[in-house]
Design an enzyme around this catalytic site. Sequence first.
Site, PDB file in Angstrom:
ATOM      1  N   GLU A 110       4.505   9.217  -0.676  1.00 29.04           N
ATOM      2  CA  GLU A 110       4.185   9.292   0.743  1.00 29.04           C
ATOM      3  C   GLU A 110       3.108  10.351   1.038  1.00 29.04           C
ATOM      4  O   GLU A 110       2.434  10.267   2.060  1.00 29.04           O
ATOM      5  CB  GLU A 110       5.474   9.554   1.545  1.00 29.04           C
ATOM      6  CG  GLU A 110       5.422   9.170   3.009  1.00 29.04           C
ATOM      7  CD  GLU A 110       5.267   7.675   3.281  1.00 29.04           C
ATOM      8  OE1 GLU A 110       5.302   6.849   2.338  1.00 29.04           O
ATOM      9  OE2 GLU A 110       5.086   7.336   4.460  1.00 29.04           O
ATOM     10  N   HIS A 137      -2.865   3.572   5.237  1.00 27.57           N
ATOM     11  CA  HIS A 137      -1.613   4.095   4.692  1.00 27.57           C
ATOM     12  C   HIS A 137      -1.284   3.420   3.345  1.00 27.57           C
ATOM     13  O   HIS A 137      -1.086   4.086   2.333  1.00 27.57           O
ATOM     14  CB  HIS A 137      -0.491   3.852   5.709  1.00 27.57           C
ATOM     15  CG  HIS A 137       0.850   4.371   5.281  1.00 27.57           C
ATOM     16  ND1 HIS A 137       1.357   5.571   5.718  1.00 27.57           N
ATOM     17  CD2 HIS A 137       1.779   3.859   4.446  1.00 27.57           C
ATOM     18  CE1 HIS A 137       2.538   5.776   5.164  1.00 27.57           C
ATOM     19  NE2 HIS A 137       2.826   4.740   4.381  1.00 27.57           N
ATOM     20  N   GLU A 138      -1.275   2.098   3.358  1.00 25.73           N
ATOM     21  CA  GLU A 138      -0.911   1.367   2.134  1.00 25.73           C
ATOM     22  C   GLU A 138      -1.966   1.574   1.045  1.00 25.73           C
ATOM     23  O   GLU A 138      -1.648   1.581  -0.147  1.00 25.73           O
ATOM     24  CB  GLU A 138      -0.708  -0.121   2.423  1.00 25.73           C
ATOM     25  CG  GLU A 138       0.372  -0.448   3.478  1.00 25.73           C
ATOM     26  CD  GLU A 138       1.713   0.243   3.261  1.00 25.73           C
ATOM     27  OE1 GLU A 138       2.029   0.592   2.104  1.00 25.73           O
ATOM     28  OE2 GLU A 138       2.443   0.464   4.254  1.00 25.73           O
ATOM     29  N   HIS A 141      -1.077   4.567  -0.896  1.00 26.48           N
ATOM     30  CA  HIS A 141      -0.077   4.213  -1.920  1.00 26.48           C
ATOM     31  C   HIS A 141      -0.755   3.482  -3.081  1.00 26.48           C
ATOM     32  O   HIS A 141      -0.471   3.726  -4.250  1.00 26.48           O
ATOM     33  CB  HIS A 141       0.992   3.294  -1.321  1.00 26.48           C
ATOM     34  CG  HIS A 141       1.981   3.985  -0.425  1.00 26.48           C
ATOM     35  ND1 HIS A 141       2.719   5.062  -0.837  1.00 26.48           N
ATOM     36  CD2 HIS A 141       2.377   3.729   0.858  1.00 26.48           C
ATOM     37  CE1 HIS A 141       3.530   5.445   0.160  1.00 26.48           C
ATOM     38  NE2 HIS A 141       3.331   4.661   1.195  1.00 26.48           N
TER      39      HIS A 141
HETATM   40 ZN   LIG Z   1       4.453   4.809   3.000  1.00 28.55          ZN
END
Ligand SMILES: [Zn+2]
Length: 496
Positions: free
Chosen positions: A295, A265-266, A269
Site C-alpha cells: 500500500e 493507485h493500482e 501496486h
Molecule cells: Zn491498494
Amino acid sequence: MKSEAAYNDLLKRSREVSLISSTTSLLGWDQETYMPEAGVDYRAEQMGYFAGLRHRIWTAPEVGDWIKSCEDAGLLNDAERGPNVRELRRDYDRAVKTPPDLVEELARVTTMAQQSWQEARKESKFGKFAPLLDKIIELTRRQADCWGWKESRYDALLDYYEPGATSTETAKLLGDLAGKLSALIPIFQKKFEKVPANRLKGNYAKAEQQAFNREVATAFGFDFAAGRIDASTHPFCSGVGPKDCRMTTRYDETDFTDSFFSVLHECGHGLYDQGLNTDHFGTPLGEAVSLGIHETQSRLWENQVGRSRAFWKHWLPLAGKHFPGLQKIGGDEFWLAINRVEPSFIRVDADEATYNLHIVLRFEMEKKLIEGELKTADLPAAWNARFEELFGLKVPDDARGCLQDIHWSGGGFGYFPTYTLGNLNAAQLYRAALKQNAGLQGELDRGAYGSLRQWLKTNVHQHGRRYLPRELMQKATGEPTRADYFIDYLKAKFDF
Ligand SMILES: [Zn+2]
C-alpha cells in the site's frame, strides 16, 4: 549434502505452490472482468479445488522435514537462503497450525456472511448481520489461538497481514496520528469551504479516459508488454506471474477522476509487482513483503505524486487535450477540487487527511471485538460514539456506519491498519527519496518518473521478503515508521 537437497526440494515445492496460486489469481481476475455470470458455480469449484490442492502439497509432512533440515544446518544465517527458509517456516507454521475443520467452517460461514452483510447493509439493519458476525469473531479468535500469540490475540491476526507488527506498537502509532489529525482537519477543512464540491463534473468519454490513463501509467513506467488494464466493479491489481500484471479500474463518464486515481493507485501496486526480482519468482525473495508495504507503493504514486501541484502543472494541459471541458479550469481550481478535505461517513470516499481517522476507528473496534472487550451487539453504539468524537458528525444509520465495509464479513480482521501503515510509510519513503536525490523534484516537475521508480525498486521492490516491513523501513529511510512525516506532508501541502 543433506541440507542442500532439502533446500532444493523446499524451493521446488514453494514454486509449485506459486504455480497454483498464480493460476487461481488469474481465475480470480477473470471472474471480476470477463467471466460470464453463469460461470460462477463452476468457477467456485475450480477455486475450491486449487485451494485444497495448494494446502495439501504445502502442509505435507516432508515440507516440515525440509525446513527443519535447513534450519539444523544453519541455513538461516545464509544471506541468500536464510530469508527464504525463515519466511517459508512462517508460511508453513501458519498453514499447519490451522485445523482443516476450522478452515472449512470459516469458508462456509464467511460465504454466508457476505450475502447477509449485503442485505443488512441495503436495509441498514445491523441486527440482520450480527449473528453471523458474532460467529466469524468466534472462529477468528479460535484461529488466532491456533496461530499463537503473546500479548494480544489481535497480534496473531495483524501479523498475518503485516509480519512483525504488534497491536501495542500499532495502537501507539495510530493514537499519535489520531490526536494530530483531529487538531489539523478543521483547519484544513476551512480552506476548502469556498470550493464547490462538484467542480469537475462534466463529460468524459470512456475511450478518452482510457487513453489518458494509459499515457500516465506509461510515464510512471508501467510495462504494458507485461501488463494490462481492464474494467471491474472494484478496482484491483493482481500480479499474476512474472511479466504478467493485471490491473483494473471502472469508468464514470461524468467524472474522470474516479478511473484516473484508481489507475494511479493500482499502477503503484503494479510497479511493485513488476519491480520484484523475477529470478526469485515463486520463493519469498521474489514476493511482496506485506499488504502495508504494498500500500505504500499505491498511495505514493496516487497521492504524493498524483495529487501534487507539480504533477498537474505538467499533466493538466495534456488532460485538456482528452477532455476539452477541463481547458476552462485553472490549475489552482483543479488542484483544490481533487484535494478537498471534508469529514464524511464513508471510508472509501474519504480524502487523504480524514481517511486515516476511518482506519483508527476500525482498528480500535476490531481490536476490542477480538480481545473480547466489546460485544458484537454493542458494536453500532460504540462505533457511532467514537465516530462522533473523531469526526464531529452523528452517524445517521448503520449503512453509513459499521455496515459499510466488506472486510469483517470475509473474516479480514487485522487488515484495516495496513491501509494507514501504507499512508504513513508512503510519506516517509517519499521524503527519503527526495532527500537522497537532489535532482528528483526537478525531474518530477518535468513529468519524468524514472529516478523515483528506480529508487523504489532498489529500496523496496527488489528485496522481496528479505526484510520484515519494519527493517525495510529502517533500511530505506534510516528510521522506524513514524506518524510525523505524514503529518508534515499534509501540513506542507495544505499550507495555502
Ligand atoms: Zn491498494
